[in-house]
Design a protein around this motif. Sequence first.
Motif, mmCIF file in Angstrom:
data_model
loop_
_atom_site.group_PDB
_atom_site.id
_atom_site.type_symbol
_atom_site.label_atom_id
_atom_site.label_comp_id
_atom_site.label_asym_id
_atom_site.label_seq_id
_atom_site.Cartn_x
_atom_site.Cartn_y
_atom_site.Cartn_z
ATOM 1 N N LYS A 33 -1.972 -9.613 5.133
ATOM 2 C CA LYS A 33 -1.749 -11.172 4.662
ATOM 3 C C LYS A 33 -0.965 -11.093 3.620
ATOM 4 N N TYR A 34 -0.566 -10.140 2.902
ATOM 5 C CA TYR A 34 0.453 -10.117 1.879
ATOM 6 C C TYR A 34 0.662 -8.687 1.708
ATOM 7 N N ILE A 35 1.894 -8.238 1.215
ATOM 8 C CA ILE A 35 2.369 -6.895 1.055
ATOM 9 C C ILE A 35 1.828 -6.428 -0.232
ATOM 10 N N PRO A 36 0.813 -5.633 -0.263
ATOM 11 C CA PRO A 36 0.203 -4.968 -1.852
ATOM 12 C C PRO A 36 1.254 -4.228 -2.236
ATOM 13 N N ALA A 37 1.330 -4.620 -3.627
ATOM 14 C CA ALA A 37 2.460 -3.818 -4.307
ATOM 15 C C ALA A 37 2.441 -2.519 -4.479
ATOM 16 N N TYR A 38 0.944 -1.825 -4.812
ATOM 17 C CA TYR A 38 0.735 -0.773 -5.179
ATOM 18 C C TYR A 38 1.018 0.204 -3.819
ATOM 19 N N TYR A 39 0.619 -0.396 -2.530
ATOM 20 C CA TYR A 39 0.881 0.240 -1.420
ATOM 21 C C TYR A 39 2.163 0.452 -1.054
ATOM 22 N N TYR A 40 2.973 -0.753 -1.179
ATOM 23 C CA TYR A 40 4.306 -0.616 -0.635
ATOM 24 C C TYR A 40 5.091 0.318 -1.649
ATOM 25 N N ASN A 41 4.625 0.253 -2.869
ATOM 26 C CA ASN A 41 5.464 1.294 -3.860
ATOM 27 C C ASN A 41 5.096 2.619 -3.704
ATOM 28 N N GLN A 42 3.897 2.808 -3.000
ATOM 29 C CA GLN A 42 3.468 3.839 -2.797
ATOM 30 C C GLN A 42 4.165 4.702 -1.533
ATOM 31 N N LEU A 43 4.154 3.652 -0.464
ATOM 32 C CA LEU A 43 5.125 4.096 0.508
ATOM 33 C C LEU A 43 6.559 4.542 -0.029
ATOM 34 N N LEU A 44 7.114 3.730 -0.570
ATOM 35 C CA LEU A 44 8.639 3.849 -1.138
ATOM 36 C C LEU A 44 8.693 5.049 -1.808
ATOM 37 N N ALA A 45 7.687 5.506 -2.699
ATOM 38 C CA ALA A 45 7.783 6.615 -3.375
ATOM 39 C C ALA A 45 7.529 7.903 -2.841
ATOM 40 N N ASP A 46 6.609 7.802 -1.741
ATOM 41 C CA ASP A 46 6.479 9.031 -0.830
ATOM 42 C C ASP A 46 7.648 9.899 -0.430
ATOM 43 N N PRO A 47 7.619 11.050 -0.902
ATOM 44 C CA PRO A 47 8.822 11.871 -0.477
ATOM 45 C C PRO A 47 9.156 12.415 1.108
ATOM 46 N N LEU A 48 7.937 11.879 1.800
ATOM 47 C CA LEU A 48 7.949 11.992 3.295
ATOM 48 C C LEU A 48 8.548 10.624 3.901
ATOM 49 N N THR A 49 8.992 9.807 3.181
ATOM 50 C CA THR A 49 9.466 8.325 3.537
ATOM 51 C C THR A 49 8.851 7.825 4.791
ATOM 52 N N PRO A 50 7.635 7.446 4.720
ATOM 53 C CA PRO A 50 7.009 6.880 5.902
ATOM 54 C C PRO A 50 7.554 5.525 6.172
ATOM 55 N N LEU A 51 8.329 4.970 5.384
ATOM 56 C CA LEU A 51 8.661 3.533 5.972
ATOM 57 C C LEU A 51 9.881 3.651 6.840
ATOM 58 N N PHE A 52 10.429 5.047 6.471
ATOM 59 C CA PHE A 52 11.804 5.366 7.490
ATOM 60 C C PHE A 52 11.435 5.917 8.625
ATOM 61 N N ASN A 53 12.273 5.262 9.738
ATOM 62 C CA ASN A 53 11.977 5.675 11.061
ATOM 63 C C ASN A 53 12.621 6.761 11.536
ATOM 64 N N HIS A 54 11.998 8.018 11.184
ATOM 65 C CA HIS A 54 12.768 9.275 11.661
ATOM 66 C C HIS A 54 13.246 9.508 12.939
ATOM 67 N N ALA A 55 12.977 8.743 14.143
ATOM 68 C CA ALA A 55 13.257 8.777 15.347
ATOM 69 C C ALA A 55 14.947 8.271 15.624
ATOM 70 N N ILE A 56 14.989 7.205 14.758
ATOM 71 C CA ILE A 56 16.383 6.783 14.517
ATOM 72 C C ILE A 56 17.255 6.525 13.742
ATOM 73 N N SER A 57 16.516 6.724 12.490
ATOM 74 C CA SER A 57 17.227 6.616 11.043
ATOM 75 C C SER A 57 17.552 7.964 10.423
ATOM 76 N N ALA A 58 16.814 9.224 11.027
ATOM 77 C CA ALA A 58 17.190 10.536 10.303
ATOM 78 C C ALA A 58 18.185 11.286 11.123
ATOM 79 N N GLU A 59 19.278 11.881 10.368
ATOM 80 C CA GLU A 59 20.157 12.570 11.122
ATOM 81 C C GLU A 59 20.027 14.049 10.575
#
Lengths: 364, 706
Positions: free
Chosen positions: B335-361
């Motif tokens: 419905k909308y991007i909840p700020a707390y969830y998005y910030n949590q994803l951004l702050a996560d050291p495991l970088t869940p928003l980052f597609n490791h399959a194509i973006s991680a070197e």
Amino acid sequence: MKRVIWRNFDFWLFGAAIFLSIFGIMMIQSAIAGNETLAQSVSRQPLFLAGGTVLMLIMAAIDYHYWSSLARFIYIFAISSLLVIYVVGQARFGSARWLDTGVILIQPSEIVKILMIMVLADYFAKNMDKPHDLKWVFQSFMMTFGVVIWILLQPNLSTSIVIMVIWFALLWICGIPLKYLLILGLVAIILIAAAFPLLEDYQRGRILNFIFPDPEASYGDTYNVEQALITIGSGGLMGQGYGQGTQVQLRFLKVRHTDFIFSAMAEEFGFVGTMAVMLLLVFVIWRCLVIGRTASDLYGSLLAYGYAAMLFFQTAVNIGVNLNVVPVSGLPLPFISYGGSSLLSSIVGIGLVESVSLRKGSIT
Amino acid sequence: MNNTKGNKPEIEKWRLHVIYVLIAAVFAFYALRLFDVQVTNGDYYLAQSEDNRTSEINIQTERGIIMDRNGVVLARNVASYNVTITPADLPGDPTEEPLPGAIQEIYRELSPLIDIPVSNGVLNDETVKLFTPCYTDFGITEVVVIQDTNAPYTAVNVACDIDKETAMIISEKATDWPGVGIEIEPIREYPTGDMTSEVIGFLGPIPATLEDYYLEEGFVADRDKVGYAGVESTLNETLAGKNGKRVVEVDVAGKEIRNLEPPVDPVPGNNVKLTIDTRLQAATKAALIGEIEWWNRYFNTIRSSNGVAIAVNPKTGEVLAMVSYPTFENNRMAKYIPAYYYNQLLADPLTPLFNHAISAEHPPGSVFKLATAIGVLNEGVVTPTQSVTCPGKITITEKYSPNDPGSEREYVCYDDLGHGKVSFTRAVALSCDIYFYKVGGGYTGEVDEGLGIDRLAEYAKALGYGQVTGIELPGEAEGLIPTSAWKRINLSENWSTGDTYIAAMGQGYVLSTALQVVESAAIIANDGVYMQPTLVREVLDSDGNVIEPFTPEVKWDITKDPLITVFDENGIATEEKKTVAPWVIDLTQEGMRKVVADTEGTAHNYLDNIIINGKDIPVAGKTGTAEYCDNVAQEKGLCISGSWPTHSWFVGYAPYDDPEIAVVAFVYNGGEGASVAGPIARKIFEAYFELKAIDAGEQEVAEEIE
């Protein structure tokens, strides 16, 4: 007493006034723009015109000199009619201006305008021989203000100003010395400055808004005049046609059947039509001035001049407001704007002037 | 009788003249002003009056749905129900105080249904300015009053996203409640959620920086959404469709009077069928996460925090499964991007928003030996049968220039006992480090001239390394294939002989994405033909007709397209280009098969003997145990010289003789390639062939119990 010569009846004046009134009714019909509550009340306007026309003919038939002899009585009647509404008056739109006669709602202040022309013309005619000193000025002022104060307290600033303008116009015609004019001017400025804080909020707002337009206030305060300008401008040279003006018909223009009927007319009839109506209004004023010049006595002249002054002032202010060159004031456009009392006083005033016309000249 | 008193001479003529002049002046001024407003500026005001009465209504289109290759829905639009009130239709004046009885009654009955108080909060300039429907603490009364002053004929949302039953109850009552209505708003839903979120992505509001562009395209800010990640982002244009438009005449209250122009109907977005097989995706995800968690439990610590598994069809380029772990739950952004969830994803050291399959070197390690292997054979550095000794440990002179006396350095094989005499296919099968050092960098006496970095780079690039693959996903990384020129420019240092040795086995400066690794194996499996990797199988119109059928696209063929720059004897690049000989690829395939099939092959214990429904599935592949020392490892103090932490890699394909699937498995800090990544790949192969058997309607063969 002069003999009534019906040949002297000014048919041009009569015709122009009736034409403007009928045009007004037509314009009001268009300006209703589907508003049902308005439609009901507006249907009374033709009745007022019919009644007013009868009254006008009666007024024309009555020798205006009677009014001179009845001046005191008229003056007292004017004040009492204004006082009555404080007792049994109806408050409408925030001010007590209306008197319910059982059949129709009457605004006494509109009628008082004509009565005050009669009273003031009498005063100035009778005192023409006396020295035009400060006492003369002050006495006439107090006489006028004795009536105006009640209108001012309603509160109804614009009608008060109209009556004060009639007083001033007669003062001018009767030869107020220029030095007094200067003093009067100074007093007026001081009074206005002193009275400004006493004005109602909405009145102060209107004046301030006109002098210092607030660029932030796009809606609300400046909305009406802004829409009026858009309405006038969208009429162009030939107008959008009767009943076709989008600003009017889709109700973007507010108070379009009264204060802003000029704008409505300008949109639907364009520059050509509006100029024609404006010239017709000037024609009516001019006929009144001619009758004043040719009247057989000073009282008759002053009656006609006083009425012409009233007509001119109201017309000028109303059109000025519509063209956004004068601050917003609730003055109607004579003959055309919706309003029974206003139409009645304009038409009856024509009767009064016709009465003067009928009895003019010494040529038998 | 004459009245002498009224003789005009008493009135001064000039005073009358002043009045005439005054009247003439005022009306002349008005005439001019009227002319100015109506004629001179008439068009200006006419435009404003047109603006007053015309209103453009944007009709929202429907975004296309996303399916997997079998038609399983991965992203769709579902209805969300909002309760609306149109102030002008209410029975009475909603701004009156106290409220008219009929309105009060409606509010009182509605309030408990939608759990919003009849009246709450104070209306003033401040609070009204902050008011946004759906996100407000105001009660029903206040919301309606605000709307009544703004646009009384337009409905306002008083409650958003209510459940369907309540919506039904309210719409039934609507006849008794004039002014109350139910609005249906489309919301994106992802039935497979975080199982496919790394591929699908999610939607978000139109970003401020691109607002002009989207508005031009007919989108409406604050209402329409655009893709923020995954194919929702890259295929946005295909999926979005085109909003419709109506130009209507409105009155001052906003009530529609009529259409001023013929209405333009909205064009629904196209549907997209992806190449993903959701079942395989699920199996792949389960295999990867299961393995990572098993090892984490085994070591009783979070040893591996991320991983990748990809399955592609080497013959068509279709990506069958792509898993990046960890990922996010895209339904939470519906419905909308909840700020707390998005910030949590951004702050996560495991970088869940980052597609490791194509973006991680990452350093590819030994899986990169495939590039070296093809290079040495094709360049004739060694012959296929030529044996090279692997003593377990060799000493090579590290030189920065030909005349540099250099310093002696020791290079070891992972097996310090050595592998004895090693020839080409056996070297691949054993992943013999010494063999690749010697052929890659040269070894006096055995391999006089090694492949060298610049020639190696040519072969690596021909296998797809060092450049984006062009898959339909945002944020793809290029990886890095170093050359001697690259080192001089970027590190201001000459290429040293030691650099070549470690580059030959995918270490040092070499970096690649997991997708590049699987593509390198896919190219080999497909006899040198590089199929463009893609996620899109078909594009269908909103009625389900295929408008863009699947057509596999050849990116290049290393056996036919001259891609390999020829270097002269001084190591200077010439204009000449050459291809890879098909027999070189055949031999590399053989080597990869031995990795699994030979008892001494590195992946033999993990990937041999896959039997599905009684059929043996021959797998070929390559393991990789890539040493790394990144920020994370350094912080943890893991970078101990000689025993750096390692990522696990396995890349392979099956069936060996007629490849249908190529797979890569990568586990960050997983340790040994074969034992950690190998089992993941095995499970993916098994799942693929089991699904294939099911799809083909094969009878299940009872497994023999040994």
